[in-house]
Design a protein around this motif. Structure first.
Motif, PDB file in Angstrom:
ATOM      1  N   UNK A 114       0.832  -1.207   0.000  1.00 18.39           N
ATOM      2  CA  UNK A 114       0.000   0.000   0.000  1.00 18.39           C
ATOM      3  C   UNK A 114       0.860   1.249   0.000  1.00 18.39           C
ATOM      4  N   UNK A 115       1.959   1.242   0.764  1.00 16.90           N
ATOM      5  CA  UNK A 115       2.882   2.382   0.746  1.00 16.90           C
ATOM      6  C   UNK A 115       3.499   2.548  -0.649  1.00 16.90           C
ATOM      7  N   UNK A 116       3.798   1.421  -1.299  1.00 17.30           N
ATOM      8  CA  UNK A 116       4.349   1.491  -2.657  1.00 17.30           C
ATOM      9  C   UNK A 116       3.327   2.068  -3.637  1.00 17.30           C
ATOM     10  N   UNK A 117       2.064   1.639  -3.515  1.00 23.22           N
ATOM     11  CA  UNK A 117       1.011   2.202  -4.362  1.00 23.22           C
ATOM     12  C   UNK A 117       0.900   3.708  -4.157  1.00 23.22           C
ATOM     13  N   UNK A 118       1.108   4.147  -2.918  1.00 23.30           N
ATOM     14  CA  UNK A 118       0.959   5.571  -2.588  1.00 23.30           C
ATOM     15  C   UNK A 118       2.000   6.428  -3.296  1.00 23.30           C
ATOM     16  N   UNK A 119       3.220   5.920  -3.469  1.00 19.63           N
ATOM     17  CA  UNK A 119       4.273   6.757  -4.056  1.00 19.63           C
ATOM     18  C   UNK A 119       4.226   6.793  -5.575  1.00 19.63           C
ATOM     19  N   UNK A 120       3.276   6.054  -6.165  1.00 16.39           N
ATOM     20  CA  UNK A 120       3.126   6.125  -7.624  1.00 16.39           C
ATOM     21  C   UNK A 120       2.656   7.503  -8.057  1.00 16.39           C
ATOM     22  N   UNK A 121       1.914   8.177  -7.175  1.00 16.11           N
ATOM     23  CA  UNK A 121       1.313   9.462  -7.569  1.00 16.11           C
ATOM     24  C   UNK A 121       1.210  10.377  -6.357  1.00 16.11           C
ATOM     25  N   UNK A 142      11.370   3.206  -4.826  1.00 22.80           N
ATOM     26  CA  UNK A 142      11.496   2.394  -3.616  1.00 22.80           C
ATOM     27  C   UNK A 142      10.912   3.178  -2.456  1.00 22.80           C
ATOM     28  N   UNK A 143      10.266   2.466  -1.529  1.00 22.79           N
ATOM     29  CA  UNK A 143       9.786   3.095  -0.294  1.00 22.79           C
ATOM     30  C   UNK A 143      10.336   2.318   0.891  1.00 22.79           C
ATOM     31  N   UNK A 144      10.866   3.037   1.879  1.00 20.68           N
ATOM     32  CA  UNK A 144      11.348   2.457   3.129  1.00 20.68           C
ATOM     33  C   UNK A 144      10.601   3.110   4.280  1.00 20.68           C
ATOM     34  N   UNK A 145      10.253   2.308   5.285  1.00 19.56           N
ATOM     35  CA  UNK A 145       9.491   2.858   6.396  1.00 19.56           C
ATOM     36  C   UNK A 145      10.022   2.444   7.745  1.00 19.56           C
ATOM     37  N   UNK A 146      10.943   3.225   8.313  1.00 24.29           N
ATOM     38  CA  UNK A 146      11.339   2.945   9.687  1.00 24.29           C
ATOM     39  C   UNK A 146      10.221   3.316  10.657  1.00 24.29           C
ATOM     40  N   UNK A 152      10.122  -2.328   3.657  1.00 22.51           N
ATOM     41  CA  UNK A 152      10.741  -1.974   2.378  1.00 22.51           C
ATOM     42  C   UNK A 152       9.890  -2.553   1.252  1.00 22.51           C
ATOM     43  N   UNK A 153       9.664  -1.771   0.209  1.00 22.29           N
ATOM     44  CA  UNK A 153       8.974  -2.280  -0.973  1.00 22.29           C
ATOM     45  C   UNK A 153       9.479  -1.524  -2.196  1.00 22.29           C
ATOM     46  N   UNK A 154       9.495  -2.227  -3.304  1.00 24.49           N
ATOM     47  CA  UNK A 154       9.816  -1.598  -4.579  1.00 24.49           C
ATOM     48  C   UNK A 154       8.545  -1.290  -5.345  1.00 24.49           C
ATOM     49  N   UNK A 155       8.648  -0.377  -6.289  1.00 24.13           N
ATOM     50  CA  UNK A 155       7.548  -0.060  -7.205  1.00 24.13           C
ATOM     51  C   UNK A 155       8.155   0.000  -8.597  1.00 24.13           C
ATOM     52  N   UNK A 168      11.270  -8.438   2.301  1.00 27.37           N
ATOM     53  CA  UNK A 168      11.779  -8.327   3.667  1.00 27.37           C
ATOM     54  C   UNK A 168      13.126  -7.609   3.670  1.00 27.37           C
ATOM     55  N   UNK A 169      13.183  -6.506   2.917  1.00 24.66           N
ATOM     56  CA  UNK A 169      14.423  -5.751   2.819  1.00 24.66           C
ATOM     57  C   UNK A 169      14.897  -5.166   4.129  1.00 24.66           C
ATOM     58  N   UNK A 170      14.002  -5.046   5.094  1.00 27.47           N
ATOM     59  CA  UNK A 170      14.394  -4.522   6.396  1.00 27.47           C
ATOM     60  C   UNK A 170      15.260  -5.473   7.201  1.00 27.47           C
ATOM     61  N   UNK A 171      15.430  -6.701   6.694  1.00 32.43           N
ATOM     62  CA  UNK A 171      16.194  -7.704   7.439  1.00 32.43           C
ATOM     63  C   UNK A 171      17.536  -8.037   6.780  1.00 32.43           C
TER      64      UNK A 171
END
Length: 341
Positions: A114-121, A142-146, A152-155, A168-171
């Motif tokens: 959902x965070x990745x969808x958000x950064x599309x626009x 890419x979106x990262x959320x500490x 972590x997710x790619x778009x 699971x890029x956070x690991x």
């Protein structure tokens, strides 16, 4: 072909949109493809025994217009017909939800999709640039959320569609590089000998880093929570907290740069989540951007990639609404994640 078309078929309006975290659940209702979502008060997960009860009380009982479909982003792995949440006692059971709430269609996706969808626009007013790098390319992001952890997710942008790629890029491993790193890292708590990104780049990780800096300096760490480290680091009242934010920004910059290279994210790297907004003044200092760009032999490439902090208060809901309005813009895999009544 028929199987593909079933999963590509748009959701029926009105659509219930939900972002389900460990502590809070946020809901809105999208009446049609052109309306602004109607928001509802935040629901505390601890106040309700099940997600169905929370939706009934938090949404259904507050509107005469009942949803026909639902798309929910949840913090937890989506496998099978029962989906336990990572930091809360709720178990999402889409088949039961369809029966109990009178829905025709339920889609469940990962919270960082959902965070990745958000950064599309993401509109300019909801993204704060880190460094003066203009956003000129429609390209992968890419979106990262500490936050509670490190999401972590790619778009990926391909064939004129946005394709969210959760993972699971956070690991992934973080390691020491500078002389100061080698002083601090021996004191960082590990997971079976590993220092993963989430051991430093999240709320509890910030405290872990603060404690390690104090140990390296030979002083006793104060019993801080993450909010204390960020507050005293920003106001300068605690030297170890100040350095914590500096190193936090450096390590986040390194990891963000790694993810940018993995996804070739020339469309930008976005930092989501509450911590990024809270420590924005620290992220605007030179450390984050310097670490992000310091990727020899690709420093020149990294200098061209923009970085932002997402400031939208309901970014995940906005991303889900964008998808619900225009699903054909996205390559969202729904196999095993869509249930029909």
């Amino acid at each position: 072909m028929a199987r593909h078309s079933i999963h590509e078929q748009p959701l029926s309006f009105p659509i219930l949109i939900g972002d389900i975290g460990g502590t809070n659940a946020r809901f809105s209702l999208l009446v049609d493809a052109y309306a602004e979502p109607r928001e509802f008060p935040i629901v505390h997960t601890a106040d309700f025994p099940t997600i169905d009860a929370a939706i009934q009380a938090g949404v259904m009982d507050k509107t005469a217009l009942q949803p026909r479909s639902a798309i929910l982003a949840v913090a937890g792995p989506i496998r099978g017909d029962e989906i336990p949440l990572t930091n809360c006692d709720w178990v999402v059971k889409p088949k039961d939800m369809i029966r109990a709430l009178g829905l025709e269609d339920v889609v469940i996706i990962n919270d960082f999709e959902a965070q990745a969808l958000a950064i599309a626009n993401m509109p300019d007013q909801f993204r704060e640039p880190l460094g003066n790098r203009p956003d000129t390319m429609i390209a992968s992001r890419v979106v990262l959320g500490p936050g509670t952890g490190l999401g972590v997710a790619g778009l990926v942008h391909a064939e004129e569609r946005w394709i969210p790629v959760p993972g699971e890029g956070g690991h992934i491993d973080l390691g020491p590089r500078s002389e100061r790193d080698y002083q601090v890292f021996p004191h960082i708590k590990t997971i079976e000998g590993r220092i993963a990104g989430e051991q430093i780049l999240c709320g509890r990780g910030m405290v872990n880093l603060y404690n390690a800096i104090c140990a390296a300096d030979g002083i006793e760490a104060k019993p801080y929570e993450p909010k204390h480290v960020s507050q005293y680091g920003l106001d300068g009242s605690d030297p170890q907290a100040v350095e914590t934010l500096s190193l936090f920004s450096t390590y986040l910059g390194r990891l963000a740069g790694d993810m940018a290279m993995i996804f070739m994210a020339r469309g930008g790297v976005y930092l989501a989540g509450g911590i990024s907004q809270k420590i924005l003044p620290a992220l605007k200092q030179p450390e984050f951007r310097a670490a992000f760009e310091d990727k020899a032999p690709h420093t020149g490439l990294m200098k061209t990639i923009p970085t932002y902090v997402v400031t939208h208060p309901l970014a995940a809901l906005a991303g889900l609404a964008t998808y619900a309005r225009t699903p054909t813009r996205f390559g969202l895999a729904l196999d095993g994640r869509r249930w029909r009544g």
